[in-house]
Design a protein around this motif. Sequence first.
Motif, PDB file in Angstrom:
ATOM      1  N   SER A  36      41.763  45.085 102.374  1.00 45.59           N
ATOM      2  CA  SER A  36      41.185  45.742 103.691  1.00 45.59           C
ATOM      3  C   SER A  36      40.826  47.312 103.777  1.00 45.59           C
ATOM      4  CB  SER A  36      42.057  45.520 104.732  1.00 45.59           C
ATOM      5  OG  SER A  36      42.219  44.006 104.893  1.00 45.59           O
ATOM      6  N   ARG A  40      37.514  49.225 104.351  1.00 44.52           N
ATOM      7  CA  ARG A  40      37.162  49.978 105.335  1.00 44.52           C
ATOM      8  C   ARG A  40      36.607  51.321 105.070  1.00 44.52           C
ATOM      9  NH1 ARG A  40      42.345  50.176 106.715  1.00 44.52           N
ATOM     10  NH2 ARG A  40      42.771  52.429 106.351  1.00 44.52           N
ATOM     11  N   ALA A 232      37.829  45.447 109.437  1.00 43.69           N
ATOM     12  CA  ALA A 232      38.668  45.892 108.069  1.00 43.69           C
ATOM     13  C   ALA A 232      39.877  46.444 108.515  1.00 43.69           C
ATOM     14  CB  ALA A 232      38.058  46.539 107.192  1.00 43.69           C
TER      15      ALA A 232
END
Length: 356
Positions: A36, A40, A232
């Motif tokens: 994640s 991001r 995210a």
Amino acid sequence: MASYDRLRADGTPRPLKAGDTWWYAAVAGEAAGSFSTRVRIRTRRACLAAVLLLTVVYAGLVLTATGRRWGDAALTGRRADTAAATVLREHPSLGGLTTLSLVAGCLLLLAVGLLRKRYALTVAVGGALVTALAVTGLLQRYAPRPRLVDSAGALLPSGFPSAQTTLAVGTALGLALLVPYRHRGLALLLGILWSSTVGGYTVAAGEHRPGDVIAAVLVVLAVYCGLLTVLARRGKVRPAPRGPLALGLLVAVPLAALAAAGLAAGVWLLGDALSLPAAAPYDPEELRIAHRCGQALATGVTAAAGLVLLLLVRRVDVDGAPAPYRLGGPFVEAAGVQYDDDAVGPFTPDRDHEIS
């Protein structure tokens, strides 16, 4: 650290081990180097890059006299481009078909999300589309620019950025996020081809300058990259399995070729288009070159935006399924509880536990 924190190179998690517990899944999205976090970071950088490019386009094509002269020449050159003028003259219904296709695209976007029962993602994508349209409207109304008047002295409304292109590109990128992962590439390719046609029609019909179309594409790209960053950040992304290489090339190669051809042709013609004299009269050939240069640049930027999004969400599923977890820990193992795929939480089924 638990097995959720960092994935293998092939995208598959390590086998679960004793002691892996559900709360690791809650913090895995914030761990340094987690999946994640990587998604991001790259989507946030892409968002900032799109905003920077939008600023450059605005400063170069709206605030400078040379940029405005090129935009006016590209707009006027549609009449000198006999091929475009002939198509518009022989098919006067293209304007209605363009509007109808925009309505159908929005309905398709909503239908795909509802049929797949991805209600939260549908709301998020719809919110991103509305945000892009709102940003477009604010820029059209409040962005500083020289006052443009027509031959009668009336103030001309601003078309920077193009609302039609914003809606078309936003619908295309939204569909790419809502369709199943294995169909994302094909949906994105078809959507980019359609949105490029919509943007090209607005320029050929004299509704917008090429810079308006380019700015609209960058607005949509920035908003959708921001949406992916938020997803995210909230842990709504997960690794997707590796798809067939041939299918990926079938989508990536046409997008890359369209982007490269459009940008290369546009830049090559831009030298002649920027050499226009400061005042009329203009040579019709120069106007035709300016128009084709604008069309090529708008098409290349649209295809490049689709390719950027495709690379950003490569092997990224945004359906947002929860991270897997299992019963574990010394207390549960000491109780002799067997591993259960359907078990929820870190406690025993009899709920005989105490927090002190």
